[in-house]
Design a protein around this motif. Sequence first.
Motif, mmCIF file in Angstrom:
data_model
loop_
_atom_site.group_PDB
_atom_site.id
_atom_site.type_symbol
_atom_site.label_atom_id
_atom_site.label_comp_id
_atom_site.label_asym_id
_atom_site.label_seq_id
_atom_site.Cartn_x
_atom_site.Cartn_y
_atom_site.Cartn_z
ATOM 1 N N GLY A 34 0.816 -1.213 0.000
ATOM 2 C CA GLY A 34 0.000 0.000 0.000
ATOM 3 C C GLY A 34 0.846 1.258 0.000
ATOM 4 O O GLY A 34 0.556 2.218 -0.723
ATOM 5 N N LEU A 37 2.414 1.688 -3.425
ATOM 6 C CA LEU A 37 1.416 2.131 -4.403
ATOM 7 C C LEU A 37 0.983 3.575 -4.167
ATOM 8 O O LEU A 37 0.685 4.296 -5.129
ATOM 9 C CB LEU A 37 0.213 1.195 -4.398
ATOM 10 C CG LEU A 37 0.485 -0.183 -4.990
ATOM 11 C CD1 LEU A 37 -0.714 -1.089 -4.807
ATOM 12 C CD2 LEU A 37 0.870 -0.083 -6.460
ATOM 13 N N LEU A 38 0.951 4.007 -2.914
ATOM 14 C CA LEU A 38 0.651 5.413 -2.636
ATOM 15 C C LEU A 38 1.729 6.324 -3.217
ATOM 16 O O LEU A 38 1.428 7.354 -3.825
ATOM 17 C CB LEU A 38 0.540 5.647 -1.129
ATOM 18 C CG LEU A 38 -0.809 5.416 -0.496
ATOM 19 C CD1 LEU A 38 -0.716 5.516 1.020
ATOM 20 C CD2 LEU A 38 -1.839 6.383 -1.021
ATOM 21 N N GLY A 41 1.518 6.148 -7.024
ATOM 22 C CA GLY A 41 0.327 6.879 -7.455
ATOM 23 C C GLY A 41 0.516 8.380 -7.376
ATOM 24 O O GLY A 41 0.073 9.124 -8.253
ATOM 25 N N TYR A 50 -3.850 3.198 -5.250
ATOM 26 C CA TYR A 50 -3.967 2.581 -3.927
ATOM 27 C C TYR A 50 -5.402 2.118 -3.672
ATOM 28 O O TYR A 50 -5.621 1.050 -3.103
ATOM 29 C CB TYR A 50 -3.524 3.553 -2.834
ATOM 30 C CG TYR A 50 -3.762 3.029 -1.447
ATOM 31 C CD1 TYR A 50 -2.975 2.018 -0.921
ATOM 32 C CD2 TYR A 50 -4.799 3.525 -0.667
ATOM 33 C CE1 TYR A 50 -3.197 1.512 0.350
ATOM 34 C CE2 TYR A 50 -5.028 3.033 0.601
ATOM 35 C CZ TYR A 50 -4.228 2.025 1.101
ATOM 36 O OH TYR A 50 -4.458 1.528 2.351
ATOM 37 N N TYR A 53 -6.025 -1.143 -5.461
ATOM 38 C CA TYR A 53 -5.361 -2.237 -4.744
ATOM 39 C C TYR A 53 -6.146 -2.602 -3.487
ATOM 40 O O TYR A 53 -6.366 -3.787 -3.206
ATOM 41 C CB TYR A 53 -3.923 -1.854 -4.384
ATOM 42 C CG TYR A 53 -3.264 -2.854 -3.467
ATOM 43 C CD1 TYR A 53 -2.806 -4.068 -3.955
ATOM 44 C CD2 TYR A 53 -3.125 -2.593 -2.103
ATOM 45 C CE1 TYR A 53 -2.220 -5.002 -3.126
ATOM 46 C CE2 TYR A 53 -2.543 -3.525 -1.263
ATOM 47 C CZ TYR A 53 -2.091 -4.721 -1.780
ATOM 48 O OH TYR A 53 -1.514 -5.639 -0.949
ATOM 49 N N SER A 54 -6.563 -1.601 -2.733
ATOM 50 C CA SER A 54 -7.312 -1.850 -1.495
ATOM 51 C C SER A 54 -8.605 -2.608 -1.769
ATOM 52 O O SER A 54 -8.974 -3.515 -1.020
ATOM 53 C CB SER A 54 -7.634 -0.535 -0.790
ATOM 54 O OG SER A 54 -6.462 0.086 -0.371
#
Length: 111
Positions: A34, A37-38, A41, A50, A53-54
């Motif tokens: 996460g 990806l944050l 992103g 994110y 993905y979540s």
Amino acid sequence: MNYYLDVLKNYAGFSGRAQRAEYWMFTLFNIIAGAVLLIIGAAIHFPLLYGIYSLAVLLPTLAVAFRRLHDTDRSAGWILIALIPFVGAIILLVFLCQEGTPGPNQYGPRV
């Protein structure tokens, strides 16, 4: 990494038991993925990365939490205690950190 992949392979397995290592290693890799990806992103100006993905790991996350509660000989319904502001999340964290019951319990044998 194997714990993470095992949970993803058993993404809809809400029955059975999950030991502490399985749950916490999955959670650790989830947090790392996460965070990465944050950052990615934000770098490519696509903050939904994110969120996607979540959403993709929501079902496996719930499944492994249910199995972890089963390992502590609690019903999966205890996950709803997290809805109580402040105190609920702390109580759920304590439940998830506790050692599972040794030997078989009503949710099956210890894996």
